[in-house]
Design a protein around this motif. Structure first.
Motif, PDB file in Angstrom:
ATOM      1  N   SER A   1      30.458  37.919  35.022  1.00  0.00           N
ATOM      2  CA  SER A   1      30.536  39.343  35.344  1.00  0.00           C
ATOM      3  C   SER A   1      31.994  39.740  35.623  1.00  0.00           C
ATOM      4  O   SER A   1      32.402  40.862  35.297  1.00  0.00           O
ATOM      5  CB  SER A   1      29.639  39.691  36.525  1.00  0.00           C
ATOM      6  N   SER A   2      32.780  38.843  36.194  1.00  0.00           N
ATOM      7  CA  SER A   2      34.194  39.133  36.438  1.00  0.00           C
ATOM      8  C   SER A   2      34.965  39.244  35.133  1.00  0.00           C
ATOM      9  O   SER A   2      35.843  40.103  34.987  1.00  0.00           O
ATOM     10  CB  SER A   2      34.823  38.049  37.316  1.00  0.00           C
ATOM     11  N   VAL A   3      34.638  38.399  34.171  1.00  0.00           N
ATOM     12  CA  VAL A   3      35.293  38.468  32.861  1.00  0.00           C
ATOM     13  C   VAL A   3      34.936  39.772  32.160  1.00  0.00           C
ATOM     14  O   VAL A   3      35.801  40.432  31.560  1.00  0.00           O
ATOM     15  CB  VAL A   3      34.924  37.240  31.992  1.00  0.00           C
ATOM     16  N   GLU A   4      33.688  40.179  32.249  1.00  0.00           N
ATOM     17  CA  GLU A   4      33.281  41.446  31.642  1.00  0.00           C
ATOM     18  C   GLU A   4      33.952  42.637  32.340  1.00  0.00           C
ATOM     19  O   GLU A   4      34.343  43.608  31.690  1.00  0.00           O
ATOM     20  CB  GLU A   4      31.759  41.591  31.662  1.00  0.00           C
ATOM     21  N   ALA A   5      34.082  42.562  33.658  1.00  0.00           N
ATOM     22  CA  ALA A   5      34.786  43.619  34.391  1.00  0.00           C
ATOM     23  C   ALA A   5      36.251  43.675  33.973  1.00  0.00           C
ATOM     24  O   ALA A   5      36.842  44.756  33.851  1.00  0.00           O
ATOM     25  CB  ALA A   5      34.663  43.396  35.894  1.00  0.00           C
TER      26      ALA A   5
ATOM     27  N   CYS B   1      32.925  30.913  27.899  1.00  0.00           N
ATOM     28  CA  CYS B   1      34.351  31.062  27.579  1.00  0.00           C
ATOM     29  C   CYS B   1      34.651  30.597  26.157  1.00  0.00           C
ATOM     30  O   CYS B   1      35.442  31.221  25.444  1.00  0.00           O
ATOM     31  CB  CYS B   1      35.207  30.291  28.576  1.00  0.00           C
ATOM     32  N   LYS B   2      34.029  29.518  25.739  1.00  0.00           N
ATOM     33  CA  LYS B   2      34.254  29.001  24.389  1.00  0.00           C
ATOM     34  C   LYS B   2      33.794  30.011  23.340  1.00  0.00           C
ATOM     35  O   LYS B   2      34.471  30.236  22.337  1.00  0.00           O
ATOM     36  CB  LYS B   2      33.530  27.673  24.210  1.00  0.00           C
TER      37      LYS B   2
ATOM     38  N   TYR C   1      40.334  44.187  26.799  1.00  0.00           N
ATOM     39  CA  TYR C   1      40.309  42.921  26.067  1.00  0.00           C
ATOM     40  C   TYR C   1      39.973  41.796  27.044  1.00  0.00           C
ATOM     41  O   TYR C   1      40.092  41.958  28.252  1.00  0.00           O
ATOM     42  CB  TYR C   1      41.644  42.637  25.379  1.00  0.00           C
ATOM     43  N   TYR C   2      39.539  40.675  26.486  1.00  0.00           N
ATOM     44  CA  TYR C   2      39.225  39.515  27.316  1.00  0.00           C
ATOM     45  C   TYR C   2      40.508  38.768  27.661  1.00  0.00           C
ATOM     46  O   TYR C   2      41.470  38.793  26.898  1.00  0.00           O
ATOM     47  CB  TYR C   2      38.269  38.565  26.584  1.00  0.00           C
TER      48      TYR C   2
ATOM     49  N   TRP D   1      42.842  42.852  43.261  1.00  0.00           N
ATOM     50  CA  TRP D   1      41.759  43.808  43.458  1.00  0.00           C
ATOM     51  C   TRP D   1      40.508  43.057  43.873  1.00  0.00           C
ATOM     52  O   TRP D   1      40.399  41.861  43.697  1.00  0.00           O
ATOM     53  CB  TRP D   1      41.501  44.673  42.224  1.00  0.00           C
ATOM     54  N   ILE D   2      39.590  43.791  44.434  1.00  0.00           N
ATOM     55  CA  ILE D   2      38.330  43.220  44.904  1.00  0.00           C
ATOM     56  C   ILE D   2      37.328  43.300  43.769  1.00  0.00           C
ATOM     57  O   ILE D   2      37.031  44.370  43.259  1.00  0.00           O
ATOM     58  CB  ILE D   2      37.807  43.984  46.131  1.00  0.00           C
ATOM     59  N   GLU D   3      36.818  42.160  43.386  1.00  0.00           N
ATOM     60  CA  GLU D   3      35.830  42.112  42.308  1.00  0.00           C
ATOM     61  C   GLU D   3      34.419  42.088  42.892  1.00  0.00           C
ATOM     62  O   GLU D   3      33.566  42.837  42.487  1.00  0.00           O
ATOM     63  CB  GLU D   3      36.071  40.865  41.457  1.00  0.00           C
ATOM     64  N   THR D   4      34.179  41.205  43.865  1.00  0.00           N
ATOM     65  CA  THR D   4      32.860  41.047  44.457  1.00  0.00           C
ATOM     66  C   THR D   4      33.022  40.716  45.933  1.00  0.00           C
ATOM     67  O   THR D   4      33.879  39.921  46.296  1.00  0.00           O
ATOM     68  CB  THR D   4      32.090  39.884  43.781  1.00  0.00           C
TER      69      THR D   4
END
Length: 152
Positions: free
Chosen positions: A23-27, A54-55, A34-35, A6-9
């Motif tokens: 922002s990609s992780v939050e999306a 990430c940590k 879930y993460y 999929w297209i993220e940005t």
């Protein structure tokens, strides 16, 4: 994710891709609830801010540690993990290579940004439809009980 893309940005100006990781992780969390457990990313994404982010979330980020390599070197388990991560990452990069080779993502000739984005989105749609049809095709043969071809 499981062969789907999929297209993220999409941006047309020069920018540092590493700034889009958070922002990609939050999306991703919004999409799946879930993460991710692991992020398989290029080296450009491995900066102090992203590693700290990430940590804090308990997400493992693939790749070597920042800075000079230690004198002790890496352990066998670390090397094995790096090879596994590289294999998974190759599959992901291969999906984009497939889009460039088979669907012309590397040869977009649209003149306007909106038209280019439409072409890109259509090609991603076709890639996802191919993945879905491949899964449906395999499921169809599993249901029929044919499975793998067997020779005498």
């Amino acid at each position: 994710m499981n062969g789907y893309v999929w297209i993220e940005t999409v941006q047309w100006d020069n920018f540092n891709e590493a700034t889009t990781l958070q922002s990609s992780v939050e999306a991703y969390k919004d999409r799946f609830g879930y993460y991710p457990a692991v992020i398989l990313a290029d080296k450009i994404y491995r900066n102090r801010d992203n590693l700290k982010y990430c940590k804090e979330l308990g997400i493992r980020m693939s790749g070597p540690k920042l800075g000079r390599p230690s004198k002790e070197g890496t352990t066998a388990a670390d090397r094995k993990q790096e090879r596994e991560d590289a294999a998974q990452r190759n599959a992901i990069e291969g999906k984009f290579g497939e889009g460039k080779r088979k669907l012309g993502l590397s040869r977009i000739r649209a003149r306007k940004a909106e038209n280019s984005l439409t072409v890109i989105a259509t090609q991603f749609l076709v890639m996802n439809l191919e993945t879905w049809l491949r899964t449906l095709f395999l499921l169809f043969f599993r249901i029929l009980g044919l499975g793998v071809l067997r020779f005498a």
